[in-house]
Design an enzyme around this catalytic site. Sequence first.
Site, PDB file in Angstrom:
ATOM      1  N   HIS A  68       0.814  -1.214   0.000  1.00 42.32           N
ATOM      2  CA  HIS A  68       0.000   0.000   0.000  1.00 42.32           C
ATOM      3  C   HIS A  68       0.847   1.264   0.000  1.00 42.32           C
ATOM      4  O   HIS A  68       1.926   1.328   0.580  1.00 42.32           O
ATOM      5  CB  HIS A  68      -1.015  -0.013   1.141  1.00 42.32           C
ATOM      6  CG  HIS A  68      -0.475   0.112   2.530  1.00 42.32           C
ATOM      7  ND1 HIS A  68      -0.292   1.334   3.150  1.00 42.32           N
ATOM      8  CD2 HIS A  68      -0.131  -0.816   3.454  1.00 42.32           C
ATOM      9  CE1 HIS A  68       0.144   1.138   4.381  1.00 42.32           C
ATOM     10  NE2 HIS A  68       0.253  -0.153   4.596  1.00 42.32           N
ATOM     11  N   ASP A 182       5.963   2.183   6.953  1.00 45.94           N
ATOM     12  CA  ASP A 182       4.666   1.521   6.768  1.00 45.94           C
ATOM     13  C   ASP A 182       3.879   2.341   5.744  1.00 45.94           C
ATOM     14  O   ASP A 182       3.273   3.345   6.091  1.00 45.94           O
ATOM     15  CB  ASP A 182       3.938   1.473   8.110  1.00 45.94           C
ATOM     16  CG  ASP A 182       2.583   0.806   8.049  1.00 45.94           C
ATOM     17  OD1 ASP A 182       2.223   0.243   7.004  1.00 45.94           O
ATOM     18  OD2 ASP A 182       1.863   0.875   9.067  1.00 45.94           O
ATOM     19  N   GLU A 212      -5.279   1.600   2.541  1.00 49.03           N
ATOM     20  CA  GLU A 212      -5.113   0.421   3.385  1.00 49.03           C
ATOM     21  C   GLU A 212      -5.283   0.778   4.853  1.00 49.03           C
ATOM     22  O   GLU A 212      -5.867   0.023   5.637  1.00 49.03           O
ATOM     23  CB  GLU A 212      -3.731  -0.198   3.152  1.00 49.03           C
ATOM     24  CG  GLU A 212      -3.528  -1.558   3.822  1.00 49.03           C
ATOM     25  CD  GLU A 212      -3.001  -1.466   5.257  1.00 49.03           C
ATOM     26  OE1 GLU A 212      -2.961  -2.513   5.935  1.00 49.03           O
ATOM     27  OE2 GLU A 212      -2.631  -0.350   5.703  1.00 49.03           O
ATOM     28  N   GLU A 213      -4.791   1.952   5.226  1.00 45.15           N
ATOM     29  CA  GLU A 213      -4.784   2.340   6.634  1.00 45.15           C
ATOM     30  C   GLU A 213      -6.174   2.648   7.182  1.00 45.15           C
ATOM     31  O   GLU A 213      -6.336   2.832   8.384  1.00 45.15           O
ATOM     32  CB  GLU A 213      -3.874   3.562   6.837  1.00 45.15           C
ATOM     33  CG  GLU A 213      -2.400   3.300   6.570  1.00 45.15           C
ATOM     34  CD  GLU A 213      -1.742   2.424   7.619  1.00 45.15           C
ATOM     35  OE1 GLU A 213      -2.432   1.982   8.551  1.00 45.15           O
ATOM     36  OE2 GLU A 213      -0.522   2.195   7.510  1.00 45.15           O
ATOM     37  N   ASP A 235       3.796  -6.056   3.636  1.00 47.09           N
ATOM     38  CA  ASP A 235       3.564  -5.009   4.619  1.00 47.09           C
ATOM     39  C   ASP A 235       4.597  -5.144   5.730  1.00 47.09           C
ATOM     40  O   ASP A 235       5.253  -6.190   5.854  1.00 47.09           O
ATOM     41  CB  ASP A 235       2.144  -5.097   5.193  1.00 47.09           C
ATOM     42  CG  ASP A 235       1.582  -3.736   5.593  1.00 47.09           C
ATOM     43  OD1 ASP A 235       2.383  -2.841   5.953  1.00 47.09           O
ATOM     44  OD2 ASP A 235       0.348  -3.569   5.565  1.00 47.09           O
ATOM     45  N   HIS A 323       3.785   3.090  13.320  1.00 40.03           N
ATOM     46  CA  HIS A 323       2.851   4.219  13.417  1.00 40.03           C
ATOM     47  C   HIS A 323       3.432   5.361  14.258  1.00 40.03           C
ATOM     48  O   HIS A 323       2.732   6.019  15.019  1.00 40.03           O
ATOM     49  CB  HIS A 323       1.486   3.777  13.931  1.00 40.03           C
ATOM     50  CG  HIS A 323       0.679   3.071  12.881  1.00 40.03           C
ATOM     51  ND1 HIS A 323      -0.695   3.062  12.878  1.00 40.03           N
ATOM     52  CD2 HIS A 323       1.046   2.367  11.792  1.00 40.03           C
ATOM     53  CE1 HIS A 323      -1.137   2.374  11.841  1.00 40.03           C
ATOM     54  NE2 HIS A 323      -0.079   1.935  11.170  1.00 40.03           N
TER      55      HIS A 323
END
Length: 356
Positions: A68, A182, A212-213, A235, A323
Amino acid sequence: MDSVPFDLDVLTELTETSGVPGYEDRIRARVIDHLEDSVDRVRTDAMGNVVGTLEGEDDDYSVAVAAHMDEIGFMVRHVRGEEDGPGFLELDALGGWDARVLKAQRVTIHTTEGDLPGVIGSPPPHTLDEDDRTKTPEVEDAFVDPGLPYEVLEERVSPGDLVTMEQTTELMGETVTGKALDDRVCLFAMLEAAERLEDPDVTVHFCATVQEEVGLRGAQALGVDVDPDLAIALDVTVANDVPGFKAGEHVTNLGEGTAIKLKDSSVITSPKVHRRLQSVADDEEIDSQLEILPAGGTDTAGFQNVAGAKPVGAISIPTRYLHTVTETAHVDDIAATIDLLEAFLASEDGEHDYTL
């Protein structure tokens, strides 16, 4: 570390480029530029997914590889202030943020007239009362200070404008650290494998997905539109191999190789697929480890059953501090991920039986 076994400049370019869910324009343009010389054709769709197709000798069998493009970020929901006073921005999250990591971070505000710098406010702790000092922070409490008067800010920023974290990507010891690893580090791995792969036996669709998130939305659309016979998602995954965690809580460990996913909270990968990934890694002497992720979802699930049952697998890059703006991955694990993806695709002939 004097050198890395891949193009760090390209990885830096990808990680530092902005692109929140639904607004992946800048990163999409860079992906297209990198894909065009590696595949037979590139297309985009109404959601903004990018698909670069490399035709195989057997055009009746296809593999989708997905990583992604989007990074977690924010949308401006309110411009706040009073006449003759300073202006501030209130935010709505795009993706899953831990509010503890937001304070005092630099950000970029993306407006129709250009980018503006800002910081997320963090009042000095000695000016807070006891309740505020002990309060669990919430994303909704975060505000951006662009250093402008309210009247000027209101003219330059509107609700719906986007905000991303401002951070450089750096080589740190044997690791790479920065924002948006990410999933830009896996996007990079996919682009590198696409560049290396030549004359595959089967058709390969290299899919750079969106949103995607916020719920695997781009992958779900491509599961229908591309409708592959086999899907492999890339991922990052948790590496809690740091002080404060027991060995059983690490999930993966930096420097021990690429991770072959068995499960996360969105998917249980097809046993025959993850076993073949392991077999390829063993045969090619590529360092690998198994991933059992207790929480978190990936594009793998987006392809599994949206157009009927499909065999799926996933390759993950172990990453610390997910994150945050200091996500950290080991250079050898990145290289191993590229090697495994390339070797798997080069050995896929459409004759493997993945049914159960």
